[in-house]
Design a protein around this motif. Structure first.
Motif, PDB file in Angstrom:
ATOM      1  N   ASN A  26       6.003   3.285  -0.281  1.00 14.99           N
ATOM      2  CA  ASN A  26       5.219   2.154  -0.120  1.00 14.99           C
ATOM      3  C   ASN A  26       5.531   1.497   1.081  1.00 14.99           C
ATOM      4  N   SER A  74       4.766  -2.775   2.531  1.00 17.28           N
ATOM      5  CA  SER A  74       4.308  -4.171   2.458  1.00 17.28           C
ATOM      6  C   SER A  74       4.232  -4.984   3.773  1.00 17.28           C
ATOM      7  N   ASN A  77       0.741  -1.140  -0.025  1.00 18.00           N
ATOM      8  CA  ASN A  77      -0.069   0.108  -0.073  1.00 18.00           C
ATOM      9  C   ASN A  77       0.830   1.175  -0.190  1.00 18.00           C
ATOM     10  N   HIS A  78       0.333   2.363  -0.210  1.00 21.92           N
ATOM     11  CA  HIS A  78       0.925   3.552  -0.432  1.00 21.92           C
ATOM     12  C   HIS A  78       1.002   4.237   1.286  1.00 21.92           C
TER      13      HIS A  78
END
Length: 138
Positions: free
Chosen positions: A122, A124, A107-108
């Motif tokens: 980002n 993860s 995700n950002h």
């Protein structure tokens, strides 16, 4: 209109070790991928900036889109047409991913409301799927 291309139903392809498939898998293995016996990767799949580790009897169908991912597939896994994967994803044995399912394991960052999201990077956490799992379409 009828589609006669078995890349949309690759479990029907027998034998899977065609000269074209062998050449494709050899080129991918030269890039560091691990592809075990009796696997099939559709030449109509789209895989970019990714690494795959496939145990035996795995299938990647046409129109699968994998990008910026590290995918580990246990034995006898299949990705049906239109599956989208991104980030680190690990599957156990006997996993079926239905058509057009999306799995995005990153995700950002967005904590700083004063900075544009594109400048925040980002993160993860990854996705892990156990054994004998079916994830339906969409």
């Amino acid at each position: 209109m009828s589609l006669e291309n078995n890349d949309y139903t690759p479990w029907l392809i027998s034998p899977r070790n065609t000269p074209e498939q062998t050449a494709l898998q050899q080129s991918l293995q030269a890039q560091g991928w691990n592809i075990a016996e009796n696997c099939y990767i559709s030449p109509l799949a789209h895989i970019a900036h990714s690494t795959l580790n496939m145990e035996k009897d795995c299938i990647i169908s046409a129109d699968v889109f994998i990008r910026t991912a590290t995918i580990t597939m246990g034995e006898n896994c299949s990705l049906n047409p239109g599956v989208y994967m991104q980030g680190p994803i690990t599957m156990g044995d006997n996993v079926r991913i239905g058509p057009r399912a999306n799995m995005i394991a990153e995700n950002h960052n967005h904590k700083d409301v004063l900075r544009p999201i594109v400048e925040q990077g980002n993160f993860s956490k990854g996705i892990t799927i156990g054994n004998d799992v079916w994830i339906g379409c969409n």
